[in-house]
Design a protein around this motif. Structure first.
Motif, short mmCIF file in Angstrom:
data_model
loop_
_atom_site.label_atom_id
_atom_site.label_comp_id
_atom_site.label_asym_id
_atom_site.label_seq_id
_atom_site.Cartn_x
_atom_site.Cartn_y
_atom_site.Cartn_z
N PHE A 135 0.79 -1.23 0.00
CA PHE A 135 0.00 0.00 0.00
C PHE A 135 0.83 1.29 0.00
O PHE A 135 0.26 2.37 0.05
CB PHE A 135 -0.94 0.01 1.21
CG PHE A 135 -1.83 -1.19 1.29
CD1 PHE A 135 -2.82 -1.41 0.34
CD2 PHE A 135 -1.67 -2.12 2.30
CE1 PHE A 135 -3.65 -2.52 0.42
CE2 PHE A 135 -2.49 -3.23 2.39
CZ PHE A 135 -3.48 -3.44 1.44
N GLY A 136 2.16 1.17 -0.01
CA GLY A 136 2.98 2.36 -0.13
C GLY A 136 3.27 3.09 1.15
O GLY A 136 3.82 4.20 1.11
N LEU A 143 0.31 6.61 9.14
CA LEU A 143 1.19 5.95 8.19
C LEU A 143 2.34 6.85 7.78
O LEU A 143 2.20 8.08 7.69
CB LEU A 143 0.41 5.55 6.93
CG LEU A 143 -0.75 4.58 7.12
CD1 LEU A 143 -1.49 4.37 5.80
CD2 LEU A 143 -0.25 3.23 7.65
N ILE A 144 3.47 6.22 7.52
CA ILE A 144 4.61 6.88 6.90
C ILE A 144 4.52 6.54 5.41
O ILE A 144 4.86 5.44 4.99
CB ILE A 144 5.95 6.37 7.49
CG1 ILE A 144 5.96 6.57 9.00
CG2 ILE A 144 7.12 7.09 6.84
CD1 ILE A 144 7.17 5.95 9.66
N ASN A 145 4.06 7.47 4.60
CA ASN A 145 3.87 7.21 3.18
C ASN A 145 5.19 7.39 2.44
O ASN A 145 5.85 8.42 2.57
CB ASN A 145 2.81 8.16 2.61
CG ASN A 145 1.43 7.87 3.15
OD1 ASN A 145 1.01 6.71 3.21
ND2 ASN A 145 0.71 8.90 3.57
N VAL A 146 5.57 6.37 1.68
CA VAL A 146 6.83 6.42 0.97
C VAL A 146 6.68 6.20 -0.54
O VAL A 146 7.64 6.20 -1.27
CB VAL A 146 7.82 5.36 1.53
CG1 VAL A 146 8.17 5.65 2.97
CG2 VAL A 146 7.25 3.95 1.38
N GLY A 147 5.45 6.00 -1.01
CA GLY A 147 5.26 5.78 -2.42
C GLY A 147 3.92 5.13 -2.71
O GLY A 147 3.03 5.12 -1.86
N ALA A 201 -0.91 -2.39 -4.57
CA ALA A 201 -2.36 -2.38 -4.48
C ALA A 201 -2.91 -0.98 -4.26
O ALA A 201 -4.07 -0.81 -3.88
CB ALA A 201 -2.82 -3.29 -3.34
N GLY A 202 -2.09 0.05 -4.49
CA GLY A 202 -2.54 1.41 -4.26
C GLY A 202 -2.46 1.78 -2.80
O GLY A 202 -1.86 1.07 -1.99
N ARG A 203 -3.06 2.90 -2.42
CA ARG A 203 -3.05 3.33 -1.03
C ARG A 203 -4.41 3.14 -0.39
O ARG A 203 -5.42 3.22 -1.08
CB ARG A 203 -2.66 4.81 -0.93
CG ARG A 203 -1.17 5.05 -1.20
CD ARG A 203 -0.80 6.47 -0.88
NE ARG A 203 0.61 6.70 -1.12
CZ ARG A 203 1.19 7.89 -0.96
NH1 ARG A 203 0.47 8.93 -0.58
NH2 ARG A 203 2.47 8.04 -1.19
#
Length: 409
Positions: A343-344, A399-403, A407-409
């Motif tokens: 999930f990025g 969340l720590i979003n990194v990309g 499966a998307g976010r």
């Protein structure tokens, strides 16, 4: 028409129809593209062999002396893992008669059983037996791949594994000192094969219920080893005072590790596989590599828990003092990796928990075995309790979003 050994009935994924999840094998059922593949009795029996394999490897880790023995023991787990993963992936969606399916599963299980009994002396007189049994499993998996028509190219993970399988057997003829380095090189090749050739899986489709269930069952196998280890230690100790406390805390920690995966992680993996544009990308990363890290973490934790229960007041030294904490930290950190590829983004709570587990690991050599056991159990329970509170209160995930995940976010 070819038949399947699972009941081919359309089932709503979120609907409880009152039937057990694990269904009896049948010799004839019409094939439908909407079928939900269920874990079969044959697959459960197949997994029992790998229960034995995990027990053998975990015992080797527990009784080993120093980092060299630890590395050699974990090295032996690599062929077990790839044999199991290869079987799980290729039998997913395999349309073949139940009889043929069962015979193939049992034959591969027999090869894995021979590998398991060879583990204690794999670096001694049973090196050829261990490698030969692995090569046999690879040949059988190549037969399954041919039936399933798993790959369109001649050079693929199956053909590559046939070569490395033969080399595992031939390396068993080498002296023990040379053999370990040859096997290490072969393990590195096999671990890199999904990265190099795994894209040739991209056109394949997978049953989004069956595959996560199979990998979840292997996590259960590994967690069962923690109960075996602490249970065996408890049978030889008076269950009072420090010994009884250690046994109780170890059991609580095992329950916490189970909760960490199955409360949210298992359903997330199924959802990700269901919605991913290229499911094979998750099969290569989150399932193959991620679950390998999960299982290795549990094996290390199981060895550490067994030692803590056997001598809770003792001060472990060297690698033995680090097994429990490093296992829990690896297990927790792997959730961050799998969530990123799915999930990025990684969960703040699990990043913090994995870092705290590392701190406890560093402190462990100066403490009696019971102390890090209690701290790690408290950490895992606190993590699970906080996440349960956060989710049930309807708050957004931290969340720590990194990309962008597969499966998307």
């Amino acid at each position: 028409m070819a038949t399947q050994d699972y009941r081919d009935t359309p089932i709503e994924p979120d609907r409880d129809d009152g039937r057990p999840d694990i269904e009896a094998d049948v010799d004839a059922a019409p094939h439908s593209p909407h079928a939900v593949q269920r874990v079969t009795w044959a697959e459960l029996f197949f997994d029992l062999v790998f229960v034995f394999a995990v027990t053998q490897v975990a015992h080797a880790v527990s009784v080993g002396d120093g980092w060299g023995d630890l590395g050699r023991s974990l090295l032996l787990f690599v062929p077990f893992w790839w044999a199991w993963v290869g079987c799980t992936i290729q039998f997913n969606g395999l349309v073949v008669s139940a009889t043929r399916r069962h015979l193939l599963l049992l034959a591969i299980a027999g090869a894995a059983f021979v590998m398991s009994i060879s583990v204690p002396d794999a670096y001694g007189d049973r090196g050829v037996l261990f490698g030969g049994a692995y090569f046999g499993a690879r040949i059988l998996l190549a037969v399954v791949g041919r039936i399933r028509e798993a790959f369109r190219q001649r050079i693929n993970p199956i053909s590559g594994a046939l070569v490395t399988g033969a080399l595992w057997m031939l390396a068993g003829l080498l002296p023990a000192g040379t053999r370990q380095w040859a096997w290490l090189a072969l393990a590195a090749v096999e671990l890199s094969m999904p990265l190099v050739l795994g894209h040739r899986l991209d056109y394949m489709r997978f049953d989004a219920s069956h595959l996560p269930e199979r990998f979840g069952l292997f996590v259960i196998i590994a967690l069962g080893e923690t109960l075996v280890g602490i249970g065996q230690g408890g049978t030889h100790k008076a269950l009072d005072g420090t010994e009884g406390t250690a046994l109780f805390v170890a059991f609580i920690l095992s329950c916490g590790l189970w909760w960490t995966y199955f409360q949210y992680g298992a359903s997330a993996a199924e959802h990700a596989l269901r919605v991913a544009k290229i499911p094979a990308a998750l099969v290569r990363s989150s399932f193959s590599y991620g679950h390998l890290a999960f299982v290795v973490g549990i094996i290390l934790a199981a060895a550490g828990m067994a030692q803590a229960v056997a001598g809770p007041a003792e001060h472990p030294h060297g690698v033995h003092a680090l097994l429990l904490g490093s296992g829990v930290s690896l297990y927790t950190a792997t959730f961050c990796y799998t969530r990123i590829v799915m999930f990025g983004g990684a969960s703040y709570t699990r990043v913090i928990a994995s870092l705290l587990a590392i701190v406890i690991t560093v402190l462990s050599p100066g403490l009696p075995a019971l102390a890090p056991l209690v701290m790690l159990a408290a950490l895992v329970i606190a993590l699970n309790a906080f996440e349960l509170y956060w989710v049930t209160s309807g708050r957004p995930l931290m969340l720590i979003n990194v990309g962008q995940g597969a499966a998307g976010r």
